[in-house]
Design an enzyme around this catalytic site. Sequence first.
Site, PDB file in Angstrom:
ATOM      1  N   HIS A  18     -59.004 -73.646   2.209  1.00 12.31           N
ATOM      2  CA  HIS A  18     -59.945 -72.537   2.052  1.00 12.31           C
ATOM      3  C   HIS A  18     -60.224 -72.326   0.562  1.00 12.31           C
ATOM      4  CE1 HIS A  18     -56.648 -69.995   0.802  1.00 12.31           C
ATOM      5  NE2 HIS A  18     -56.025 -70.120   1.969  1.00 12.31           N
ATOM      6  N   HIS A  21     -57.280 -72.339  -2.072  1.00 13.12           N
ATOM      7  CA  HIS A  21     -56.778 -73.670  -2.458  1.00 13.12           C
ATOM      8  C   HIS A  21     -57.780 -74.355  -3.382  1.00 13.12           C
ATOM      9  CE1 HIS A  21     -55.225 -73.360   1.880  1.00 13.12           C
ATOM     10  NE2 HIS A  21     -54.221 -73.032   1.089  1.00 13.12           N
ATOM     11  N   CYS A 126     -38.482 -65.795   6.192  1.00 18.09           N
ATOM     12  CA  CYS A 126     -39.889 -65.693   6.605  1.00 18.09           C
ATOM     13  C   CYS A 126     -40.450 -67.111   6.692  1.00 18.09           C
ATOM     14  CB  CYS A 126     -40.698 -64.867   5.610  1.00 18.09           C
ATOM     15  SG  CYS A 126     -42.485 -65.009   5.948  1.00 18.09           S
ATOM     16  N   CYS A 129     -43.664 -67.918   4.574  1.00 21.41           N
ATOM     17  CA  CYS A 129     -43.343 -68.086   3.133  1.00 21.41           C
ATOM     18  C   CYS A 129     -42.365 -69.231   2.933  1.00 21.41           C
ATOM     19  CB  CYS A 129     -42.605 -66.879   2.555  1.00 21.41           C
ATOM     20  SG  CYS A 129     -43.500 -65.377   2.414  1.00 21.41           S
ATOM     21  N   CYS A 144     -41.770 -59.238   6.495  1.00 23.45           N
ATOM     22  CA  CYS A 144     -41.956 -59.930   5.223  1.00 23.45           C
ATOM     23  C   CYS A 144     -42.925 -59.130   4.352  1.00 23.45           C
ATOM     24  CB  CYS A 144     -42.521 -61.323   5.497  1.00 23.45           C
ATOM     25  SG  CYS A 144     -43.354 -62.019   4.069  1.00 23.45           S
ATOM     26  N   HIS A 147     -46.399 -61.324   4.126  1.00 25.01           N
ATOM     27  CA  HIS A 147     -47.189 -61.577   5.340  1.00 25.01           C
ATOM     28  C   HIS A 147     -47.237 -60.391   6.297  1.00 25.01           C
ATOM     29  CE1 HIS A 147     -46.428 -65.654   3.850  1.00 25.01           C
ATOM     30  NE2 HIS A 147     -47.619 -65.882   4.343  1.00 25.01           N
ATOM     31  N   LYS A 294     -56.496 -60.534   0.721  1.00 21.17           N
ATOM     32  CA  LYS A 294     -56.272 -61.892   0.214  1.00 21.17           C
ATOM     33  C   LYS A 294     -56.914 -62.937   1.134  1.00 21.17           C
ATOM     34  CE  LYS A 294     -52.874 -65.326  -0.926  1.00 21.17           C
ATOM     35  NZ  LYS A 294     -51.893 -66.137  -0.267  1.00 21.17           N
ATOM     36  N   LYS A 297     -55.598 -68.263   5.579  1.00 21.37           N
ATOM     37  CA  LYS A 297     -56.000 -68.951   6.802  1.00 21.37           C
ATOM     38  C   LYS A 297     -56.014 -68.012   7.989  1.00 21.37           C
ATOM     39  CE  LYS A 297     -52.482 -71.844   5.013  1.00 21.37           C
ATOM     40  NZ  LYS A 297     -52.214 -73.047   4.415  1.00 21.37           N
TER      41      LYS A 297
HETATM   42  N1  MSP Z   1     -46.729 -75.477  -0.160  1.00 15.31           N
HETATM   43  C1  MSP Z   1     -46.597 -74.362  -1.008  1.00 15.31           C
HETATM   44  C2  MSP Z   1     -46.610 -74.803  -2.468  1.00 15.31           C
HETATM   45  C3  MSP Z   1     -45.561 -75.795  -2.865  1.00 15.31           C
HETATM   46  S1  MSP Z   1     -45.738 -76.277  -4.520  1.00 15.31           S
HETATM   47  C4  MSP Z   1     -44.389 -77.118  -4.877  1.00 15.31           C
HETATM   48  C5  MSP Z   1     -47.728 -73.390  -0.744  1.00 15.31           C
HETATM   49  N2  MSP Z   1     -48.818 -73.873  -0.159  1.00 15.31           N
HETATM   50  S2  MSP Z   1     -50.126 -73.024   0.271  1.00 15.31           S
HETATM   51  O1  MSP Z   1     -50.995 -73.960   0.922  1.00 15.31           O
HETATM   52  O2  MSP Z   1     -49.742 -71.888   1.025  1.00 15.31           O
HETATM   53  O3  MSP Z   1     -50.772 -72.439  -1.025  1.00 15.31           O
HETATM   54  C6  MSP Z   1     -50.785 -73.087  -2.227  1.00 15.31           C
HETATM   55  C7  MSP Z   1     -51.589 -72.419  -3.288  1.00 15.31           C
HETATM   56  O4  MSP Z   1     -52.919 -72.160  -2.868  1.00 15.31           O
HETATM   57  C8  MSP Z   1     -51.162 -71.048  -3.810  1.00 15.31           C
HETATM   58  O5  MSP Z   1     -50.098 -70.992  -4.620  1.00 15.31           O
HETATM   59  C9  MSP Z   1     -52.381 -70.759  -4.643  1.00 15.31           C
HETATM   60  O6  MSP Z   1     -52.321 -71.570  -5.789  1.00 15.31           O
HETATM   61  C10 MSP Z   1     -53.483 -71.199  -3.709  1.00 15.31           C
HETATM   62  N3  MSP Z   1     -53.968 -70.073  -2.950  1.00 15.31           N
HETATM   63  C11 MSP Z   1     -53.817 -69.811  -1.616  1.00 15.31           C
HETATM   64  N4  MSP Z   1     -54.480 -68.657  -1.315  1.00 15.31           N
HETATM   65  C12 MSP Z   1     -55.051 -68.154  -2.421  1.00 15.31           C
HETATM   66  C13 MSP Z   1     -55.941 -67.100  -2.700  1.00 15.31           C
HETATM   67  N5  MSP Z   1     -56.349 -66.261  -1.794  1.00 15.31           N
HETATM   68  N6  MSP Z   1     -56.410 -67.000  -3.971  1.00 15.31           N
HETATM   69  C14 MSP Z   1     -56.089 -67.898  -4.948  1.00 15.31           C
HETATM   70  N7  MSP Z   1     -55.273 -68.901  -4.718  1.00 15.31           N
HETATM   71  C15 MSP Z   1     -54.603 -68.968  -3.525  1.00 15.31           C
HETATM   72  O7  MSP Z   1     -47.596 -72.248  -1.109  1.00 15.31           O
END
Ligand code: MSP
Length: 661
Positions: A18, A21, A126, A129, A144, A147, A294, A297
């Site tokens: 999304h 990411h 959690c 997380c 949590c 979440h 925020k 997903k």
């Molecule tokens: N798998 C772990 C990270 C392991 S790194 C060794 C993880 N993955 S995640 O898919 O949930 O999210 C990764 C990253 O996506 C977040 O840390 C952030 O950088 C980015 N984001 C996810 N949602 C976000 C927003 N709403 N806004 C900005 N960035 C965000 O955590």
Amino acid sequence: MPPFYITTPIYYVNDVPHLGHAYTTIVADALSRFHRMRGDDTYFLTGTDEHGQKIEEAADKRGVTPIELADRVVERFRETWTNLGIANDDFIRTTEDRHKAVVSEVWRRIEQRGDITLGAYKGWYCVPCEAFYPETQLVDGTQCPIHKSAASWVEEPSYFFAMSKYQDRLLQHIADHPNFIRPENYKNEIISFVKSGLRDLSVSRTTFKWGIPVPDHPEHVIYVWIDALTNYMSALGAPGTPLYQRYWPATCHLIGKDILRFHAVYWPCMLMSAGLPLPETIMTHGWWTVRGEKISKSMPATRVDPNQLAADLGADALRYFLLREVPLGLDGDFSYEALIGRYNADLANDLGNLTNRCLTMAGKFAGGAVPAADPAVADLEAHAVLATTARECVAEAARCFEDYAPSRALEVIWRLVREANRYVDAVQPWKLAKDPTREAELAHCVRGFLEAIFWSARMVSPVMPDKARAILGQLGVTGEAAEHAVTSWPDPEAWGRDLPTGQVVGKGEPVFPRIDAERQEALLKRWIPEDALASAAPTTPAPAPTTPTRPLAPPVTFQDFQRLDFRVALIKAAEPVPKTKKLLKLRVDVGEPSERQVIAGIAAAYPPESLVGRKVILLANLEPATIRGVESQGMVLAIGDEEILGLSAIDKDVPPGTIVR
Ligand code: MSP
């Protein structure tokens, strides 16, 4: 060439990418492209996090095996990165053998240090997380804090990592390396967390199977965060291998604020225990929200598909918006209207128009080729200003990119774009063309604005690689010359001779066609899913209207009201007024020949960098006043009385100076 190794977090494969990411990956991509231009030995890594309970459960729910799920979703990430113009050097999956081997090696190093002991974990966990929580941190004792869903109670044998042993060394490292955790507020958060006392960390699980087995104890799988963090190293190879030698320690782990603790506490402690060097900087960014929620997903109302936006608007426009709109480190609220507003204002109006009108003039007044500069004209003030601005912007934008401030870098580049537009208006080439005695001046002017476009395109190329090339193409810069232009940062000394004299330029096709009201409506219809509209209804009741704190003032006549001249003002720069808590000094464009300075008491509610590029309503004919020794020419309308609650909003893209009544 100094190394510059930058990483993104590796993304969970329990769902598709999304906008959140996309943001992290776009920032990392732009920074790595910039460092390549500077000549640094750059390496950019991204990838996917494929192990753990969360992925196992997501796969179960879909009736597939975890690896089937991962194989499917990883393709969606790869596709998205292609659609967004991401040029990573490697893509790591934690299910690859090369990764598993390095995780086992790091585990053994920590074990050999005597930092791993067998025990039993009893407590809260959690799954979303993938994190353990002390009861004191849970909301209502069971939920949590991130979440807001129920945490699970876990009791199982587990290996523990002696993290507490590293508390003082970590604090010392943070103190000795001021750039280790950035920005400053996140550093302070981590310092107080570590000072409150580090506990040993449960680093293996026994109640599910989807992970890397603990060496010699395959009934345990390694805790998914220990597994995941190691990707930054495993992608290079084990300690001692050529890529590792070349790039480790990483220059920058770019992460979202949600995963700061894992990166700024667990990872450095693990590395210290394993006897390996620590990364140089952990750069933390904020969250993108939609109506304050925020983006994630699980929230349909916040779902924003970067692929769709890139398909409709071009990846570069989305990249520009995300990087320009919010300074790295702060949270930002996403809206489609703001995206279109910035597209029209900065891209279609400023950069697009400059390119278009200047190429048309080059055709008309210079036979469609780059004329020679004229040293005699260069010294005239009207012309010298453009050269000075260009040189300053090239140096300053580079400093901003180097300092992890892409938003500021773009702001600086736009200083040049706007100065070039202003230059054209001030010099008026169409008038010079009518006066045969001013031929040299006309030629010099055409060259000046063509070079300004050339440098602007080069400088924005880390952020908008495709559009930069399109602009270069229109300037006649193609093939090797174009390659050189986007792989090397402009040299301030080269101003005035950076474009070959005589080079034939194109006609100027719109690079950023303007989005009119009709197209905007069609786009919004496509972008906002029906279910998002349905679930966008506020989940919490709207705050009750507050009772005015003071009675209504006595009536004024319409004539009185008409004496007040309100205008749309574009904030160009903002900085705190020294020795005050509330005041900001703003530089605003009110559509007049020169900008104004306005003092606004809004510092408590707005960090200066969040204001630049915003349009506000200004009482423009308020008598100038001196506030704390600084002159103020007008007053910004703000909402709230004692406490500032907001700023006046302008819901259409209108130029600075527009009348408000
Ligand atoms: N798998 C772990 C990270 C392991 S790194 C060794 C993880 N993955 S995640 O898919 O949930 O999210 C990764 C990253 O996506 C977040 O840390 C952030 O950088 C980015 N984001 C996810 N949602 C976000 C927003 N709403 N806004 C900005 N960035 C965000 O955590």
